[in-house]
Motif scaffolding. Structure first.
Motif, PDB file in Angstrom:
ATOM      1  N   ALA A 139     -16.579 -31.016   3.023  1.00 33.79           N
ATOM      2  CA  ALA A 139     -16.986 -29.672   3.380  1.00 33.79           C
ATOM      3  C   ALA A 139     -17.183 -29.973   4.320  1.00 33.79           C
ATOM      4  O   ALA A 139     -16.306 -30.111   5.467  1.00 33.79           O
ATOM      5  CB  ALA A 139     -18.307 -31.484   3.506  1.00 33.79           C
ATOM      6  N   ALA A 140     -17.834 -28.561   5.474  1.00 30.33           N
ATOM      7  CA  ALA A 140     -17.772 -27.727   6.271  1.00 30.33           C
ATOM      8  C   ALA A 140     -15.816 -26.981   6.938  1.00 30.33           C
ATOM      9  O   ALA A 140     -15.030 -27.379   7.697  1.00 30.33           O
ATOM     10  CB  ALA A 140     -17.559 -29.258   7.969  1.00 30.33           C
ATOM     11  N   CYS A 141     -15.681 -26.648   5.646  1.00 30.67           N
ATOM     12  CA  CYS A 141     -14.708 -25.924   5.603  1.00 30.67           C
ATOM     13  C   CYS A 141     -14.755 -24.673   4.935  1.00 30.67           C
ATOM     14  O   CYS A 141     -15.079 -24.184   3.523  1.00 30.67           O
ATOM     15  CB  CYS A 141     -13.526 -26.939   4.831  1.00 30.67           C
ATOM     16  SG  CYS A 141     -11.702 -26.531   4.772  1.00 30.67           S
ATOM     17  N   LEU A 142     -13.894 -23.678   5.843  1.00 32.21           N
ATOM     18  CA  LEU A 142     -13.818 -22.520   4.853  1.00 32.21           C
ATOM     19  C   LEU A 142     -12.743 -22.075   3.849  1.00 32.21           C
ATOM     20  O   LEU A 142     -11.562 -21.891   5.987  1.00 32.21           O
ATOM     21  CB  LEU A 142     -14.438 -21.206   5.838  1.00 32.21           C
ATOM     22  CG  LEU A 142     -14.319 -19.707   5.573  1.00 32.21           C
ATOM     23  CD1 LEU A 142     -15.404 -19.773   4.144  1.00 32.21           C
ATOM     24  CD2 LEU A 142     -15.316 -19.707   6.485  1.00 32.21           C
ATOM     25  N   ARG A 143     -12.029 -21.886   3.371  1.00 32.73           N
ATOM     26  CA  ARG A 143     -11.007 -21.074   2.939  1.00 32.73           C
ATOM     27  C   ARG A 143     -10.695 -20.052   3.141  1.00 32.73           C
ATOM     28  O   ARG A 143     -11.747 -18.723   2.938  1.00 32.73           O
ATOM     29  CB  ARG A 143     -10.989 -21.441   1.545  1.00 32.73           C
ATOM     30  CG  ARG A 143      -9.458 -21.261   0.403  1.00 32.73           C
ATOM     31  CD  ARG A 143      -9.672 -20.743  -1.028  1.00 32.73           C
ATOM     32  NE  ARG A 143     -10.120 -22.148  -2.248  1.00 32.73           N
ATOM     33  CZ  ARG A 143      -9.348 -23.459  -1.966  1.00 32.73           C
ATOM     34  NH1 ARG A 143      -8.304 -23.271  -1.981  1.00 32.73           N
ATOM     35  NH2 ARG A 143     -10.568 -24.348  -2.482  1.00 32.73           N
ATOM     36  N   LEU A 144      -9.582 -19.291   4.050  1.00 30.45           N
ATOM     37  CA  LEU A 144      -9.579 -18.320   3.869  1.00 30.45           C
ATOM     38  C   LEU A 144      -7.915 -17.857   3.348  1.00 30.45           C
ATOM     39  O   LEU A 144      -8.616 -16.461   3.065  1.00 30.45           O
ATOM     40  CB  LEU A 144      -8.495 -18.187   5.322  1.00 30.45           C
ATOM     41  CG  LEU A 144      -9.762 -19.239   6.816  1.00 30.45           C
ATOM     42  CD1 LEU A 144      -8.793 -19.125   7.575  1.00 30.45           C
ATOM     43  CD2 LEU A 144     -11.406 -17.716   6.650  1.00 30.45           C
ATOM     44  N   TRP A 145      -6.475 -18.719   2.715  1.00 29.53           N
ATOM     45  CA  TRP A 145      -6.256 -17.420   1.726  1.00 29.53           C
ATOM     46  C   TRP A 145      -5.946 -19.000   1.212  1.00 29.53           C
ATOM     47  O   TRP A 145      -5.349 -20.599   1.536  1.00 29.53           O
ATOM     48  CB  TRP A 145      -4.561 -17.430   3.232  1.00 29.53           C
ATOM     49  CG  TRP A 145      -4.873 -16.657   3.982  1.00 29.53           C
ATOM     50  CD1 TRP A 145      -5.661 -16.237   5.286  1.00 29.53           C
ATOM     51  CD2 TRP A 145      -5.212 -14.968   3.790  1.00 29.53           C
ATOM     52  NE1 TRP A 145      -5.843 -15.259   5.709  1.00 29.53           N
ATOM     53  CE2 TRP A 145      -5.623 -14.628   4.968  1.00 29.53           C
ATOM     54  CE3 TRP A 145      -4.305 -14.271   3.040  1.00 29.53           C
ATOM     55  CZ2 TRP A 145      -5.767 -13.010   5.105  1.00 29.53           C
ATOM     56  CZ3 TRP A 145      -4.172 -12.440   2.208  1.00 29.53           C
ATOM     57  CH2 TRP A 145      -4.676 -11.759   3.934  1.00 29.53           C
ATOM     58  N   ASP A 146      -4.667 -18.471   0.191  1.00 26.74           N
ATOM     59  CA  ASP A 146      -4.387 -19.934  -0.616  1.00 26.74           C
ATOM     60  C   ASP A 146      -2.628 -19.247  -0.610  1.00 26.74           C
ATOM     61  O   ASP A 146      -2.063 -17.714  -1.028  1.00 26.74           O
ATOM     62  CB  ASP A 146      -4.271 -19.295  -2.520  1.00 26.74           C
ATOM     63  CG  ASP A 146      -5.222 -20.530  -2.284  1.00 26.74           C
ATOM     64  OD1 ASP A 146      -5.956 -21.350  -1.657  1.00 26.74           O
ATOM     65  OD2 ASP A 146      -5.991 -20.308  -3.244  1.00 26.74           O
ATOM     66  N   VAL A 147      -1.617 -20.275  -0.147  1.00 29.25           N
ATOM     67  CA  VAL A 147      -0.075 -19.745  -0.427  1.00 29.25           C
ATOM     68  C   VAL A 147       0.511 -20.421  -1.251  1.00 29.25           C
ATOM     69  O   VAL A 147       0.654 -22.008  -1.823  1.00 29.25           O
ATOM     70  CB  VAL A 147       0.345 -20.005   0.796  1.00 29.25           C
ATOM     71  CG1 VAL A 147       1.996 -19.902   0.856  1.00 29.25           C
ATOM     72  CG2 VAL A 147      -0.376 -19.791   2.354  1.00 29.25           C
TER      73      VAL A 147
END
Length: 352
Positions: A139-147
């Motif tokens: 929660a309270a987390c926004l995914r930006l990139w996968d590596v």
């Protein structure tokens, strides 16, 4: 409290405004996800949270702004990165690749066990596997990139190939009523009737009744035509007569969102029985919209032969209704050899 407001002084005779109040109140409201939640996402403008190579095992995340939704009770956090942040990656697993996620995360000790009140750019490490999966985002987390970190990757053997390792997971948000920009995939439902999104190739509108995204404006259907297959018997005089379905198939269509169509009928009509003899080729409508055979929608000849078409516009039809068009004919007499209604074509065009 169940009623919350912003722009109140803290304290006083009541509890005043809390940080929670500010997050929950519609202050700079972004696209809603439900009654009290906001669609999390990156705020467009420039290239927010751009990922660039910062070394063999390091990635730089650029500046940007976003909205990060916590639990329903928490509300949504507006977050900004005002200077680039560098994220370091540990070496790859000896046997299998893994997928790490770069996220924008809010720690709030009132709702989690972190004991912190801070926003950070963070790396969530995935589990190594032959077919690795990205880690679950809390929660309270926004995914930006996968590596993707290859097996055995380290600075000593060349590190991560940043040209192929990055997968863009930035989803975007917009102000309520605005068009949500493309990004982050299309596997999400709308939350209110009429919501708009940009897929990258077209604009779509959320239809709450159908629970589906639909192209906006809708592409009108291609014209629908039907052709006369046989001559009518012409054995009834002075009356409007339907063609049989075998002699001239009917057209059934759905009224488009504009409530408008253009109907065209054309062919050859002739009646040279007398100097006043007539022949007609017409159509009538039945179903959600009705209209009879007659001069307002037909092609006619009097004491002669005519090859022509008649194109008429009809508006105010009930949107989504089913309408059937039935071709018809009318001759005033039939005492000569040059009496016919033939080679007909009936066409419906949909007005967007």
């Amino acid at each position: 409290m169940t009623v919350r407001a912003a722009w109140l002084l803290p304290g006083g005779s009541g509890p005043g405004q809390t940080r929670e109040d500010t997050r929950l109140a519609p202050l700079g409201t972004f696209a809603p996800a439900a009654e009290l939640t906001t669609r999390p996402g990156v705020i467009p403008g420039g290239t927010p949270f751009a990922a660039t190579n910062a070394g063999a095992m390091a990635l730089q995340i650029g500046v940007g702004r976003a909205v990060v939704q916590g639990t329903t009770a928490q509300g949504a956090y507006p977050v900004a990165i005002t200077a680039p942040e560098v994220i370091n990656f540990p070496d790859g697993d000896a046997l299998n690749p893994r997928i790490d996620s770069i996220v924008l995360r809010v720690y709030d000790g009132l709702y989690d066990v972190s004991g912190q009140t801070v926003a950070v750019v963070e790396r969530l490490q995935g589990a190594p596997a032959a077919l690795p999966q990205a880690p679950t985002v809390p929660a309270a987390c926004l995914r930006l990139w996968d590596v993707t970190v290859p097996a055995g990757a380290s600075a000593g053997v060349g590190g991560i190939d940043w040209g192929t390792a990055l997968t863009d997971r930035r989803q975007y948000t917009a102000g309520v009523g605005g068009i949500i920009p493309p990004g982050g995939g299309l596997a999400f439902d709308g939350t209110y009737h009429g919501q708009l999104r940009d897929t990258g190739t077209q604009i779509e509108r959320w239809n709450a009744d159908a629970q589906a995204w639909q192209r906006y404006p809708a592409i009108p259907a291609r014209p629908v035509s039907t052709n006369q297959a046989a001559d009518p018997p012409l054995n009834v005089f002075g009356q409007w007569v339907d063609f049989t379905a075998a002699a001239w198939p009917r057209i059934t269509f759905t009224v488009p969102s504009s409530g408008q169509v253009i109907i065209t009928i054309g062919g050859q009509v002739s009646n040279r029985s007398t100097s006043t003899s007539t022949a007609w080729m017409t159509w009538r409508a039945t179903g959600a919209y009705t209209e009879g055979h007659g001069p307002n929608n037909g092609v006619s000849a009097q004491a002669n032969r005519v090859i022509a078409s008649r194109r008429v516009h009809r508006s105010g039809l009930p949107v989504g209704g089913q309408v059937t068009l039935i071709p018809g004919w009318n001759v005033s007499s039939n005492s000569g050899s040059d009496v016919y209604v033939r080679d007909g074509q009936l066409t419906v065009e949909f007005v967007p």
